[in-house]
Design an enzyme around this catalytic site. Structure first.
Site, short mmCIF file in Angstrom:
data_model
loop_
_atom_site.label_atom_id
_atom_site.label_comp_id
_atom_site.label_asym_id
_atom_site.label_seq_id
_atom_site.Cartn_x
_atom_site.Cartn_y
_atom_site.Cartn_z
N GLU A 133 -87.52 -82.39 2.67
CA GLU A 133 -86.60 -83.18 2.06
C GLU A 133 -87.37 -83.84 0.73
O GLU A 133 -88.58 -83.59 0.56
CB GLU A 133 -86.15 -84.32 2.81
N LEU A 178 -105.66 -55.65 -17.75
CA LEU A 178 -104.63 -55.19 -18.55
C LEU A 178 -104.77 -55.51 -20.00
O LEU A 178 -104.08 -55.05 -21.20
CB LEU A 178 -103.33 -55.01 -17.98
N GLU A 218 -94.36 -73.04 3.24
CA GLU A 218 -94.79 -72.77 4.50
C GLU A 218 -96.05 -73.77 4.89
O GLU A 218 -97.01 -73.45 5.56
CB GLU A 218 -95.13 -71.30 5.06
N THR A 256 -98.74 -76.29 2.04
CA THR A 256 -99.86 -76.04 1.14
C THR A 256 -101.14 -75.51 1.43
O THR A 256 -101.41 -75.61 2.56
CB THR A 256 -99.88 -77.13 0.15
#
Length: 383
Positions: free
Chosen positions: A127, A338, A363, A365
């Protein structure tokens, strides 16, 4: 310890790998850019048994165990983290009902989760003022002659727009903290239940994350999952297993990024030779490979302990902490390898980096994982 997968584990892993390459990977970019929900992909995943990997066969699962589940999630996440997280949460919901539900609840709901009839399941715990502190929740369930009436709000609900069944936590008494919290099974189409607009997220954009509003949502007595005012232990045990799934997901994304960058480094030439021959690049390759292999072992250990019926709370937190953080750095190194190309949407690295970042948040921190691990270490040395 033998890390060789069993025949069943290999079958589940290979099924997930083939499905990921054939179905998920071709759609990953469009899901990310269009924020669309992978309903068709999830339906096919259900047909392959991927929505009930560690669920008993009596309730529609394939009963392959927690290790097979971890192996499958890693393969799926290599292709599309957004679809994989929906699969992870749905598996978790099915396992929770199997573990804490009565026989009628298992028969009624778990088969529909595994078959895809519910599309996926949803996990409604957080919540606005109760994220890492679920004991602070304010959503309430009020007893009536017909059952219960639920009022309140939930946030950060994966698949909130499409889930056919939610496991919902609500306060059923004024007892402080986590006491007085109970758990309920609420259909996704229950009158009075509405999903908010999907959040505009950094990554995993093909996985709609929404708020849920409960306005006089009526459920019967049969909706209560487990014992009255014993909902908090259900949430904690569910999150232990969920952390194995997210650790496996992070590992898959990290492997995908690292392997793409390794192939690129072998083909990309500067100063007349492949950049893979430069020590600076090789050190990046070495660090990522070492860290991801360590993550793999931590994840498999936690999954094996769960499968053996042994305690795995600390090991799941260790796996989730290490895998999520090291996978992030593997993606970050891949982007560096890259160079400017990694920063563009012409290559998948930037998506991997965006997708993996949230694994250090949901799930539990990284900070919560350190609390779980640290408290267990204190208990160990205080005994």
């Amino acid at each position: 310890m033998d890390f060789t997968p069993s025949e069943t584990q290999e079958m589940i892993r290979d099924t997930a790998r083939q499905f990921a390459g054939r179905v998920l990977e071709p759609l990953a970019v469009s899901l990310d850019r269009e924020h669309s929900f992978p309903r068709a992909s999830l339906a096919e995943a259900a047909e392959l048994g991927l929505l009930g990997i560690n669920v008993p066969a009596d309730y529609g699962g394939v009963e392959a165990g927690a290790v097979a589940y971890s192996l499958a999630v890693t393969e799926l996440a290599r292709a599309c983290a957004a679809t994989t997280v929906a699969i992870c949460v749905s598996n978790m919901v099915a396992e929770v009902i199997c573990a804490f539900g009565n026989e009628d609840q298992r028969v009624e709901h778990v088969n529909k989760l595994c078959s895809g009839e519910y599309v996926v399941g949803g996990f409604a715990l957080s919540e606005s003022g109760a994220g890492s502190d679920p004991g602070g929740m304010t959503t309430r369930a009020r007893k009536t002659d017909k059952g219960w009436v639920i009022d309140g709000s939930k946030l950060w609900i994966t698949s909130g727009t499409d889930a056919g069944l939610f496991v919902v936590w609500a306060r059923t008494s004024d007892a402080p903290g986590a006491r007085g919290v109970s758990c309920f099974l609420v259909p996704g189409d229950a009158p009075g239940l509405t999903a908010g607009k999907p959040e505009d997220k950094l990554g995993q954009r093909g996985s709609p994350t929404t708020a849920l509003e409960f306005e006089g949502v009526e459920v019967g007595d049969e909706a209560l999952l487990g014992e009255l005012e014993r909902g908090f232990p259900i949430a904690m045990m569910a999150l232990d297993g969920g952390r194995i799934g997210i650790a496996s997901l992070a590992l898959g994304v990290g492997l995908a990024a690292s392997e793409f960058a390794n192939r690129y480094a072998i083909e990309r030439k500067q100063f007349g030779r492949a950049i893979a021959n430069f020590q600076a690049i090789q050190w990046m390759m070495a660090d990522s490979r070492t860290e991801l292999e360590a993550a793999r072992l931590l994840v498999l250990r936690a999954a094996w302990l769960k499968e053996q019926g042994k305690g795995f709370t600390r090991e799941a937190s260790m796996a989730k902490l290490w895998s999520s953080e090291r996978a992030f750095w593997a993606c970050n190194r891949a982007l560096q390898m890259l160079g400017g190309y990694g920063y563009t949407q012409d290559f998948p690295i930037e998506r991997y980096l965006r997708d993996v970042r949230v694994t250090m948040i949901y799930e539990g921190t990284s900070e919560i994982q350190r609390i779980v691990i640290g408290r267990d270490v204190v208990r160990q040395f205080s005994a």
